[in-house]
Structures are given as C-alpha cells and as structure tokens.
Motif scaffolding. Structure first.
Motif, PDB file in Angstrom:
ATOM      1  N   LYS A  50      46.634  44.300  38.895  1.00  0.00           N
ATOM      2  CA  LYS A  50      45.264  44.010  39.305  1.00  0.00           C
ATOM      3  C   LYS A  50      44.281  44.800  38.454  1.00  0.00           C
ATOM      4  CE  LYS A  50      46.490  43.210  44.124  1.00  0.00           C
ATOM      5  NZ  LYS A  50      46.246  43.586  45.513  1.00  0.00           N
ATOM      6  N   PHE A  52      39.898  45.685  38.585  1.00  0.00           N
ATOM      7  CA  PHE A  52      38.597  45.573  39.248  1.00  0.00           C
ATOM      8  C   PHE A  52      37.586  46.349  38.423  1.00  0.00           C
ATOM      9  CE2 PHE A  52      35.397  47.523  42.048  1.00  0.00           C
ATOM     10  CZ  PHE A  52      34.795  46.376  42.538  1.00  0.00           C
ATOM     11  N   ASP A  54      33.312  47.028  38.381  1.00  0.00           N
ATOM     12  CA  ASP A  54      32.006  46.850  39.015  1.00  0.00           C
ATOM     13  C   ASP A  54      30.989  47.565  38.133  1.00  0.00           C
ATOM     14  OD1 ASP A  54      29.761  46.732  40.628  1.00  0.00           O
ATOM     15  OD2 ASP A  54      30.837  47.257  42.450  1.00  0.00           O
ATOM     16  N   THR A  61      37.133  40.738  39.403  1.00  0.00           N
ATOM     17  CA  THR A  61      38.455  41.018  39.950  1.00  0.00           C
ATOM     18  C   THR A  61      39.441  40.099  39.249  1.00  0.00           C
ATOM     19  OG1 THR A  61      38.149  39.449  41.764  1.00  0.00           O
ATOM     20  CG2 THR A  61      37.615  41.740  42.217  1.00  0.00           C
ATOM     21  N   GLN A  63      43.834  39.268  39.045  1.00  0.00           N
ATOM     22  CA  GLN A  63      45.180  39.528  39.544  1.00  0.00           C
ATOM     23  C   GLN A  63      46.162  38.694  38.741  1.00  0.00           C
ATOM     24  OE1 GLN A  63      45.701  39.080  43.746  1.00  0.00           O
ATOM     25  NE2 GLN A  63      47.918  39.089  43.603  1.00  0.00           N
ATOM     26  N   GLY A  74      41.173  35.096  39.265  1.00  0.00           N
ATOM     27  CA  GLY A  74      40.095  36.057  39.187  1.00  0.00           C
ATOM     28  C   GLY A  74      38.788  35.532  39.721  1.00  0.00           C
TER      29      GLY A  74
END
Length: 146
Positions: A50, A52, A54, A61, A63, A74
C-alpha cells in the motif's frame, strides 16, 4: 518519521521497496504525509502493498495485490485544483485500477470533477470514464458526461 528502503541492481534487473515507511512534515509550509509498504521493479510491476500520500489538500491511495496478474487499485482526490494549477478551479476524485495479464494490462478510471471553472468553461459536474489497453493497439474507450 521513518523510512525503510531496500533496493537491488544488476545488468538485467532492478527493484526498490519501502517498508514500514511513515513520514510527515511540510514542504513550502504545506503539510506532507507519506505512508508506504510497497515496491517497484524494472518492468513497472508493483510488489504487494500500500501507498498513501497526502499533500496540498490532495490524497493518493494505492493498493497492489500479490498476483501473477495486474491487480492495482487506487484513488486520487484533489480538493482544490487551483492549488495545483492557478488558472483552474474546482475539485476532482478519480478511482483507477490496472488489471489483466502481465503482458496485457487494462487501465480503468472513473473521474468526477465538480465546480470546474477554466477560462470561459464551467461545469457543475463532469464525469469521465476511460479504459486503456496499451498492448491492444493502444485501444482507448472514453466517455464524458456533463
């Protein structure tokens, strides 16, 4: 935060991976968070895991699953497009996937742009769906609804 990386290089292959990576801070006074347990090789294949990110009121995101086939899912959300490109206002969300056999991937995306304003163009809601098959003569299917 913590960055754990591993990489390998040879004449015929390379790979890089991040594990248990969790960093936060800021760039030019903008908050940044990255969490990663994922890797990449010379073919562009992602290792199961995974990711992530921000940053700048936007979130990505991703995966990737353990499979002999492409299996990537995603989502990208941009709360204020103007923070990335000053001539455009609005927001968008895109859900995407890459599926299929290793030598024949299919890229799918579903995007929704809202309150979009660019030059003289305005739309309350613009939906875009696309399907791309690079190994099938670059077949593209595109649908845009306003």
């Amino acid at each position: 935060g913590t960055i754990n990386s591993h990489g390998a290089w040879s004449e015929k292959s390379w790979s890089v991976s991040l594990s248990d990576t969790d960093i936060s801070g800021n760039i030019n006074a903008l908050d940044l968070t990255i969490k990663a347990d994922i890797g990449l090789n010379q073919f562009g294949n992602l290792q199961p895991g995974k990711l992530f990110i921000d940053f700048n009121n936007s979130a990505l995101t991703l995966q990737a699953s353990d499979s002999a086939f492409w299996d990537i899912k995603g989502k990208l959300t941009v709360d204020n497009i103007e923070q990335w490109h000053q001539e455009i206002t609005g927001r968008f969300t895109t859900i995407f996937s890459v599926t299929g056999e290793q030598d024949n991937p299919t890229v799918n995306l579903q995007s929704l742009l809202t309150q979009l304003n660019w030059q003289q163009w305005y739309s309350d809601s613009l939906a875009i769906e696309a399907r791309y098959q690079p190994m099938n003569d670059h077949d593209i299917q595109l649908s845009v609804n306003n």
